[in-house]
Motif scaffolding. Structure first.
Motif, PDB file in Angstrom:
ATOM      1  N   LEU A  22       0.831  -1.210   0.000  1.00  0.00           N
ATOM      2  CA  LEU A  22       0.000   0.000   0.000  1.00  0.00           C
ATOM      3  C   LEU A  22       0.862   1.256   0.000  1.00  0.00           C
ATOM      4  CD1 LEU A  22      -2.885  -0.852   2.513  1.00  0.00           C
ATOM      5  CD2 LEU A  22      -3.107  -0.439   0.065  1.00  0.00           C
ATOM      6  N   LEU A  23       2.101   1.117   0.475  1.00  0.00           N
ATOM      7  CA  LEU A  23       3.024   2.253   0.529  1.00  0.00           C
ATOM      8  C   LEU A  23       3.958   2.283  -0.684  1.00  0.00           C
ATOM      9  CD1 LEU A  23       3.977   2.106   4.318  1.00  0.00           C
ATOM     10  CD2 LEU A  23       2.203   3.474   3.210  1.00  0.00           C
ATOM     11  N   GLY A  24       3.649   1.473  -1.690  1.00  0.00           N
ATOM     12  CA  GLY A  24       4.446   1.481  -2.905  1.00  0.00           C
ATOM     13  C   GLY A  24       5.740   0.711  -2.793  1.00  0.00           C
ATOM     14  N   LEU A  25       5.791  -0.260  -1.873  1.00  0.00           N
ATOM     15  CA  LEU A  25       6.993  -1.068  -1.676  1.00  0.00           C
ATOM     16  C   LEU A  25       6.643  -2.550  -1.801  1.00  0.00           C
ATOM     17  CD1 LEU A  25       8.549   0.681   1.451  1.00  0.00           C
ATOM     18  CD2 LEU A  25       9.437   0.776  -0.882  1.00  0.00           C
ATOM     19  N   PRO A  26       7.596  -3.368  -2.225  1.00  0.00           N
ATOM     20  CA  PRO A  26       7.340  -4.815  -2.236  1.00  0.00           C
ATOM     21  C   PRO A  26       7.242  -5.355  -0.812  1.00  0.00           C
ATOM     22  CG  PRO A  26       9.628  -4.357  -2.794  1.00  0.00           C
ATOM     23  CD  PRO A  26       8.933  -3.031  -2.750  1.00  0.00           C
ATOM     24  N   ALA A  27       6.623  -6.510  -0.652  1.00  0.00           N
ATOM     25  CA  ALA A  27       6.452  -7.109   0.668  1.00  0.00           C
ATOM     26  C   ALA A  27       7.787  -7.350   1.356  1.00  0.00           C
ATOM     27  CB  ALA A  27       5.673  -8.415   0.556  1.00  0.00           C
ATOM     28  N   GLU A  28       8.821  -7.634   0.577  1.00  0.00           N
ATOM     29  CA  GLU A  28      10.169  -7.818   1.114  1.00  0.00           C
ATOM     30  C   GLU A  28      11.116  -6.861   0.395  1.00  0.00           C
ATOM     31  OE1 GLU A  28      11.318 -11.875   0.870  1.00  0.00           O
ATOM     32  OE2 GLU A  28       9.638 -12.603   2.085  1.00  0.00           O
ATOM     33  N   PRO A  29      11.244  -5.639   0.903  1.00  0.00           N
ATOM     34  CA  PRO A  29      12.058  -4.610   0.229  1.00  0.00           C
ATOM     35  C   PRO A  29      13.525  -5.024   0.114  1.00  0.00           C
ATOM     36  CG  PRO A  29      10.706  -3.657   1.969  1.00  0.00           C
ATOM     37  CD  PRO A  29      10.652  -5.135   2.147  1.00  0.00           C
ATOM     38  N   THR A  30      14.105  -4.702  -1.033  1.00  0.00           N
ATOM     39  CA  THR A  30      15.536  -4.962  -1.248  1.00  0.00           C
ATOM     40  C   THR A  30      16.319  -3.726  -0.815  1.00  0.00           C
ATOM     41  OG1 THR A  30      15.436  -4.081  -3.501  1.00  0.00           O
ATOM     42  CG2 THR A  30      14.990  -6.442  -3.213  1.00  0.00           C
ATOM     43  N   LYS A  31      17.633  -3.840  -0.881  1.00  0.00           N
ATOM     44  CA  LYS A  31      18.487  -2.709  -0.522  1.00  0.00           C
ATOM     45  C   LYS A  31      18.207  -1.517  -1.417  1.00  0.00           C
ATOM     46  CE  LYS A  31      23.320  -1.416   0.145  1.00  0.00           C
ATOM     47  NZ  LYS A  31      24.743  -1.862   0.043  1.00  0.00           N
ATOM     48  N   SER A  32      18.003  -1.771  -2.705  1.00  0.00           N
ATOM     49  CA  SER A  32      17.718  -0.681  -3.637  1.00  0.00           C
ATOM     50  C   SER A  32      16.372  -0.026  -3.324  1.00  0.00           C
ATOM     51  CB  SER A  32      17.724  -1.191  -5.076  1.00  0.00           C
ATOM     52  OG  SER A  32      16.733  -2.194  -5.265  1.00  0.00           O
ATOM     53  N   ASP A  33      15.401  -0.837  -2.878  1.00  0.00           N
ATOM     54  CA  ASP A  33      14.090  -0.278  -2.491  1.00  0.00           C
ATOM     55  C   ASP A  33      14.234   0.665  -1.300  1.00  0.00           C
ATOM     56  OD1 ASP A  33      12.552  -1.669  -4.415  1.00  0.00           O
ATOM     57  OD2 ASP A  33      12.529  -3.461  -3.148  1.00  0.00           O
ATOM     58  N   LEU A  34      15.056   0.255  -0.329  1.00  0.00           N
ATOM     59  CA  LEU A  34      15.265   1.080   0.862  1.00  0.00           C
ATOM     60  C   LEU A  34      16.030   2.353   0.516  1.00  0.00           C
ATOM     61  CD1 LEU A  34      16.130  -1.680   3.489  1.00  0.00           C
ATOM     62  CD2 LEU A  34      13.961  -0.475   3.175  1.00  0.00           C
ATOM     63  N   GLU A  35      16.978   2.240  -0.440  1.00  0.00           N
ATOM     64  CA  GLU A  35      17.717   3.439  -0.880  1.00  0.00           C
ATOM     65  C   GLU A  35      16.775   4.413  -1.578  1.00  0.00           C
ATOM     66  OE1 GLU A  35      20.797   1.831  -3.302  1.00  0.00           O
ATOM     67  OE2 GLU A  35      22.104   1.328  -1.595  1.00  0.00           O
ATOM     68  N   ARG A  36      15.843   3.866  -2.351  1.00  0.00           N
ATOM     69  CA  ARG A  36      14.854   4.721  -3.022  1.00  0.00           C
ATOM     70  C   ARG A  36      13.960   5.395  -1.987  1.00  0.00           C
ATOM     71  NH1 ARG A  36       9.710   3.487  -4.686  1.00  0.00           N
ATOM     72  NH2 ARG A  36      10.069   1.252  -4.382  1.00  0.00           N
ATOM     73  N   CYS A  37      13.593   4.645  -0.945  1.00  0.00           N
ATOM     74  CA  CYS A  37      12.770   5.225   0.135  1.00  0.00           C
ATOM     75  C   CYS A  37      13.490   6.387   0.795  1.00  0.00           C
ATOM     76  CB  CYS A  37      12.467   4.162   1.187  1.00  0.00           C
ATOM     77  SG  CYS A  37      11.153   3.042   0.724  1.00  0.00           S
TER      78      CYS A  37
END
Length: 214
Positions: free
Chosen positions: A175-190
Motif C-alpha cells: 500500500l506504501l508502494g513497496l514490495p512485501a520484502e524490500p531490497t536494498k535498492s528499495d530502501l535506498e529509493r525510500c
C-alpha cells in the motif's frame, strides 16, 4: 376533598416508608386469629381495621406503579443502548471502509510520509504541523495528533502523530508502494523520497543529543 389532599401528602413519603406501611397493613389484614389474640391486637384492629384495606390497596398500587416505571426505564435504556451500539458498529464499519478506500488512493507524497512509521520503526513520529500531506492524512483519519503541543523551529512547528489503530493493523508495504520484502535498492529509493522536513527534524534531534552529551 380533604382526604384527597392527605392522600397526596401521604404519597410524598419515601418509597421505603410506603412499602413498610403496605407490609404492615397486609399483615393486619391477613394475620391468623390466633396470632392476633396472642399479640392482643384485636382492639387495635377493631378501631382502625376499616382503613387497612384502603391503605394496603393504595400503598401497593403506588409501589407497583414505581416498580413498573423502574422496569420501563430499564427496558427503554436497554433498547437505547442496543440501538446506540448498533449505530456505533455501523458507523465504525463505514469509517473503516472510508479509511480503507483512502489507503488505496494515497498520493505518492502521502505514501512517503507513512513510510516513516516503517523506516523509523516507531508508533509515533515527528512531523511538521502545517505540512500539506500531514493535514491531508489527518483529515482522512489515517493519522492523528499524539499530543496537543509542539516545538517551534524556523522551518515550522514540530508535532507528534500516530497511526489510526485500524490503519496500523491493515497498513502493508504494498500500500506504501513497496514490495512485501524490500531490497536494498528499495530502501535506498525510500531514503531519497523521504519528506524534506524529516531530515530537518532529525538534524535538530541530533543537535539536541550532541548538546546533552557534551
Amino acid at each position: 376533598m380533604e382526604w384527597f389532599s392527605k392522600l397526596i401528602e401521604w404519597l410524598k413519603l419515601p418509597a421505603r416508608i410506603i412499602a413498610f406501611i403496605a407490609l404492615m397493613s397486609c399483615a393486619f389484614l391477613f394475620l391468623p386469629s390466633k396470632i392476633i389474640e396472642t399479640l392482643k391486637l384485636q382492639d387495635f384492629i377493631d378501631l382502625y381495621g376499616k382503613y387497612f384495606g384502603v391503605v394496603f390497596i393504595v400503598a401497593s398500587s403506588y409501589l407497583l406503579f414505581i416498580f413498573l416505571g423502574f422496569v420501563f426505564s430499564k427496558v427503554k435504556s436497554m433498547f437505547i443502548n442496543l440501538k446506540n451500539n448498533k449505530n456505533a458498529k455501523e458507523n465504525s464499519k463505514i469509517k473503516k471502509q472510508q479509511i480503507q478506500s483512502a489507503l488505496c488512493d494515497l498520493t505518492q507524497s502521502e505514501k512517503c510520509l507513512l513510510r516513516e512509521f516503517y523506516l523509523q520503526g516507531k508508533d509515533v513520529i515527528k512531523v511538521i504541523y502545517a505540512n500539506e500531506d500531514v493535514i491531508s492524512l489527518i483529515n482522512k483519519e489515517i493519522i492523528y495528533y499524539a499530543s496537543e503541543c509542539g516545538e517551534r523551529y524556523i522551518f515550522g512547528t514540530v508535532v507528534n502523530v500516530r497511526l489510526n489503530d485500524y490503519v496500523k493493523k491493515s497498513l502493508s508495504l504494498p500500500l506504501l508502494g513497496l514490495p512485501a520484502e524490500p531490497t536494498k535498492s528499495d530502501l535506498e529509493r525510500c531514503a531519497k523520497e523521504r519528506p524534506t522536513f524529516i531530515w530537518q527534524i532529525q538534524s535538530i534531534e541530533e543537535l539536541k543529543s550532541s548538546m546533552l552529551n557534551s
